[in-house]
Scaffold this motif. Sequence first.
Motif, PDB file in Angstrom:
ATOM      1  N   ARG A  46     -12.132  16.111   7.162  1.00  0.00           N
ATOM      2  CA  ARG A  46     -10.810  15.690   7.586  1.00  0.00           C
ATOM      3  C   ARG A  46     -10.817  14.338   8.309  1.00  0.00           C
ATOM      4  NH1 ARG A  46      -8.219  19.572   9.911  1.00  0.00           N
ATOM      5  NH2 ARG A  46      -7.549  20.656   7.910  1.00  0.00           N
ATOM      6  N   SER A  50     -10.717  10.333   7.371  1.00  0.00           N
ATOM      7  CA  SER A  50      -9.169   9.773   8.060  1.00  0.00           C
ATOM      8  C   SER A  50      -9.977   8.340   8.577  1.00  0.00           C
ATOM      9  CB  SER A  50      -8.637  10.585   9.391  1.00  0.00           C
ATOM     10  OG  SER A  50      -8.085  11.586   8.704  1.00  0.00           O
ATOM     11  N   ARG A  53     -10.366   6.062   5.771  1.00  0.00           N
ATOM     12  CA  ARG A  53      -9.025   5.491   5.576  1.00  0.00           C
ATOM     13  C   ARG A  53      -8.531   4.370   6.381  1.00  0.00           C
ATOM     14  NH1 ARG A  53      -3.936   5.145   5.030  1.00  0.00           N
ATOM     15  NH2 ARG A  53      -2.584   5.890   3.405  1.00  0.00           N
ATOM     16  N   LEU A  89      -8.176   3.727  -1.469  1.00  0.00           N
ATOM     17  CA  LEU A  89      -7.366   4.279  -0.429  1.00  0.00           C
ATOM     18  C   LEU A  89      -6.484   5.317  -1.326  1.00  0.00           C
ATOM     19  CD1 LEU A  89      -6.469   3.782   2.564  1.00  0.00           C
ATOM     20  CD2 LEU A  89      -4.482   2.419   1.351  1.00  0.00           C
ATOM     21  N   THR A  90      -6.218   5.362  -2.385  1.00  0.00           N
ATOM     22  CA  THR A  90      -5.411   6.312  -3.219  1.00  0.00           C
ATOM     23  C   THR A  90      -6.312   7.494  -3.404  1.00  0.00           C
ATOM     24  OG1 THR A  90      -4.155   4.740  -4.222  1.00  0.00           O
ATOM     25  CG2 THR A  90      -4.186   7.139  -5.457  1.00  0.00           C
ATOM     26  N   TYR A  91      -7.739   7.460  -3.525  1.00  0.00           N
ATOM     27  CA  TYR A  91      -8.678   8.391  -3.715  1.00  0.00           C
ATOM     28  C   TYR A  91      -8.822   9.115  -2.552  1.00  0.00           C
ATOM     29  CZ  TYR A  91     -10.291   7.277  -8.569  1.00  0.00           C
ATOM     30  OH  TYR A  91     -10.213   6.962  -9.856  1.00  0.00           O
ATOM     31  N   ASP A  93      -6.802   9.402  -0.143  1.00  0.00           N
ATOM     32  CA  ASP A  93      -5.427  10.120   0.127  1.00  0.00           C
ATOM     33  C   ASP A  93      -5.289  11.743  -0.819  1.00  0.00           C
ATOM     34  OD1 ASP A  93      -4.412   8.404   2.040  1.00  0.00           O
ATOM     35  OD2 ASP A  93      -3.178   7.425   0.534  1.00  0.00           O
ATOM     36  N   LEU A  96      -7.726  14.076   0.873  1.00  0.00           N
ATOM     37  CA  LEU A  96      -7.149  14.271   2.119  1.00  0.00           C
ATOM     38  C   LEU A  96      -6.041  15.719   1.762  1.00  0.00           C
ATOM     39  CD1 LEU A  96      -6.684  11.268   4.570  1.00  0.00           C
ATOM     40  CD2 LEU A  96      -7.862  13.436   4.970  1.00  0.00           C
ATOM     41  N   GLN A  97      -5.452  15.331   0.571  1.00  0.00           N
ATOM     42  CA  GLN A  97      -4.600  16.545   0.270  1.00  0.00           C
ATOM     43  C   GLN A  97      -5.319  17.485  -0.081  1.00  0.00           C
ATOM     44  OE1 GLN A  97      -2.416  14.583  -2.878  1.00  0.00           O
ATOM     45  NE2 GLN A  97      -1.189  13.492  -1.392  1.00  0.00           N
ATOM     46  N   GLU A 100      -6.515  19.407   2.796  1.00  0.00           N
ATOM     47  CA  GLU A 100      -5.421  20.196   3.577  1.00  0.00           C
ATOM     48  C   GLU A 100      -4.975  21.431   2.866  1.00  0.00           C
ATOM     49  OE1 GLU A 100      -4.067  19.523   6.394  1.00  0.00           O
ATOM     50  OE2 GLU A 100      -5.227  18.008   6.792  1.00  0.00           O
TER      51      GLU A 100
END
Length: 109
Positions: A46, A50, A53, A89-91, A93, A96-97, A100
């Motif tokens: 993470r 981050s 990102r 950036l979409t990848y 995100d 990261l999801q 989580e």
Amino acid sequence: MTGTIIPLRSDRCATSAPDAFDVMAAELLREGRAVTLSGARLDAIRAALSAKRLQLAAVIADLQARPPSGDVRIDAVNATLRAEAGTGLTYIDVFLQKVEGCAVRINNL
């Protein structure tokens, strides 16, 4: 104590992402900032995502702030870079999801 449980490599020797995450995870465990190795690995992933990102967002902001150069080819390259960076950036995100989601599953075990 953690160094005797998890084989550690120095940052210079970490040649792959899993190795780097293990080094970061071991540090989190050693510092008491994580309870389990799985949780520490997810925290390391993470943190790395981050950071990447933030770097990519800064690149996108720089590309968007650039005025037209007057050279059609350069402007086309900048437009392509902006689009591809946005896709990256979409990848990030999405990754990261996923991290989580894994963290939720691990915490529920």
